[in-house]
Design an enzyme around this catalytic site. Structure first.
Site, PDB file in Angstrom:
ATOM      1  N   ARG A 165      42.861  28.675  36.515  1.00  0.00           N
ATOM      2  CA  ARG A 165      43.320  29.594  37.575  1.00  0.00           C
ATOM      3  C   ARG A 165      43.611  28.841  38.883  1.00  0.00           C
ATOM      4  O   ARG A 165      43.395  29.368  39.965  1.00  0.00           O
ATOM      5  CB  ARG A 165      42.309  30.714  37.845  1.00  0.00           C
ATOM      6  CG  ARG A 165      42.052  31.634  36.679  1.00  0.00           C
ATOM      7  CD  ARG A 165      43.297  32.416  36.284  1.00  0.00           C
ATOM      8  NE  ARG A 165      42.980  33.508  35.371  1.00  0.00           N
ATOM      9  CZ  ARG A 165      42.898  33.397  34.043  1.00  0.00           C
ATOM     10  NH1 ARG A 165      43.103  32.227  33.451  1.00  0.00           N
ATOM     11  NH2 ARG A 165      42.637  34.444  33.302  1.00  0.00           N
ATOM     12  N   SER A 239      41.403  40.562  36.251  1.00  0.00           N
ATOM     13  CA  SER A 239      40.102  39.992  36.621  1.00  0.00           C
ATOM     14  C   SER A 239      40.052  39.807  38.129  1.00  0.00           C
ATOM     15  O   SER A 239      40.940  39.179  38.701  1.00  0.00           O
ATOM     16  CB  SER A 239      39.919  38.625  35.964  1.00  0.00           C
ATOM     17  OG  SER A 239      39.979  38.734  34.571  1.00  0.00           O
ATOM     18  N   GLU A 335      39.546  35.809  42.250  1.00  0.00           N
ATOM     19  CA  GLU A 335      40.808  35.298  41.711  1.00  0.00           C
ATOM     20  C   GLU A 335      41.954  35.912  42.528  1.00  0.00           C
ATOM     21  O   GLU A 335      43.038  35.367  42.631  1.00  0.00           O
ATOM     22  CB  GLU A 335      40.900  35.753  40.242  1.00  0.00           C
ATOM     23  CG  GLU A 335      41.915  35.037  39.424  1.00  0.00           C
ATOM     24  CD  GLU A 335      42.105  35.687  38.056  1.00  0.00           C
ATOM     25  OE1 GLU A 335      41.316  35.384  37.157  1.00  0.00           O
ATOM     26  OE2 GLU A 335      43.047  36.467  37.903  1.00  0.00           O
TER      27      GLU A 335
END
Ligand code: EPU
Length: 339
Positions: A165, A239, A335
């Protein structure tokens, strides 16, 4: 010159479905239009937010600046041989449309990334990934507009510095570029990644006997639809936190206290643990606070049931972070980008 509208609701442009206004809003269909906007002296000093699918942002208030929605379209074949096809896609293409283009043309590599919300241009920013595949695995290069020089620069795999990520666009290059297009390498002889998660079981349940790119894509779509809320129905951003990586020592201590804790080994010293498990065990799963909450099927997903406030989601995220930190001594990193 693209039309610039004033005082526009961003509600349709963020998958959380949060109400917030932008002072100015425009959409660009070409690099020329993007350059025109950026060189307009009237907006030179105004803060800018470049938007793809709005699937990774949390709007915590009105945006006092210019929002530029990147609508650069087009998917084309750059080159092809017996084994692989090089595909170039405009940044404004919907990611799942690109996946479907590849599935329909029997090109393997991104079928595990079916149904991830957002656009192609946003995908490299955080090296999107799911079910054992990340875009770095098929990435060739991208072109981005340097916001200082207005030159187009090419970034290859190394220059993007992809990680879990992560990419250079979240660090040194943050705020300095707009991604214009991305080039991928797809395979005519795909290797299927079916060991992760429930893919194998889902394929069996679906009665699939012969493996294909389409079958894997269908299985991923099935799993995602069963676990993750559809942003068109319940606002969310996938997420909310990254899965944390902790030291093996730390993990061993936790394992003795919580024998059921799931884990994925990263290397000799590091272990990744699923944030969804930590958040669920800390008691948050399915909790609702007015119009916002923690999804009932996936604790890693925060949701807006409609009419929620971005600041309440931000506060909920902090509360979750504190309770996970207290219980497990693990700090969760979002995130999602707070705007
Ligand atoms: N789990 C729980 N409770 C929950 C959620 C998960 O105990 O509420 C446990 C599961 O039982 C499983 C483990 O956590 O043992 C992992 O769960 P899952 O397979 O659902 O995946 P994840 O780690 O929660 C990551 C990605 C997802 C991606 C899936 C599948 C991150 C931050 N998220 O989620 O990506 O789809 O794996 O590969 O890495 C996204 O980034 O927006 C996203 C949806």
């Amino acid at each position: 010159m693209p039309v610039i509208r004033e005082n526009i609701s961003l509600q349709p442009y963020n998958t959380f479905g949060l109400e917030a206004n932008a002072d100015f809003f425009t959409e660009v269909q070409s690099v020329e239009e993007l350059k025109e906007i950026l060189s307009d002296p009237a907006y030179a000093a105004v803060p800018k937010l470049f938007l793809g699918g709005g699937s990774n942002i949390l709007l915590t208030g009105d945006f006092r600046g210019l929002v530029v929605k990147i609508n650069l379209k087009g998917i084309s074949v750059v080159s092809e041989d017996e084994d692989q096809v090089i595909i170039k896609s405009g940044a404004g293409e919907v990611w799942h449309d690109l996946v479907m283009y590849c599935v329909d043309n029997q090109l393997g590599g991104i079928e595990n990334l079916s149904l991830i919300p957002g656009t192609v241009g946003a995908a490299p920013m955080q090296n999107i990934g799911a079910y054992g595949v990340e875009i770095k695995d098929v990435f060739v290069s991208l072109e981005a507009l340097n916001l200082q020089t207005f030159e187009t620069e090419t970034f290859d795999l190394d220059q993007c510095k992809f990680g879990y990520r992560e990419s250079v666009f979240k660090h040194e290059a943050k705020g300095k570029y707009v991604i214009l297009n991305v080039t991928f390498r797809l395979s005519k002889h795909p290797v299927f990644h079916t060991t992760y998660g429930a893919i194998k079981e889902t394929l069996e349940q679906m009665g699939v006997t012969e493996m294909s790119i389409k079958a894997v894509s269908d299985a991923v779509i099935h799993i995602r639809q069963s676990k993750l809320p559809d942003p068109k129905k319940i606002g969310n951003s996938g997420s909310f936190f990254k899965n944390p990586e902790i030291s093996k020592n730390h993990f061993e201590k936790l394992k003795s206290l919580y024998p059921a804790i799931p884990s994925y080994p990263i290397d000799e010293q590091t272990v990744k643990v699923p944030a969804g498990w930590l958040i669920e065990q800390a008691g948050w799963k399915g909790k609702r606070f007015g119009q916002i909450g923690v999804h009932e099927k996936q604790a890693l997903v925060l949701v807006n049931y409609g009419g929620g406030d971005g600041n309440d989601i931000k506060k909920l995220a902090y509360d979750i972070q504190h309770s996970v930190e207290e219980k497990y001594d693990i700090h969760l990193h979002p995130e999602v980008n707070f705007i």
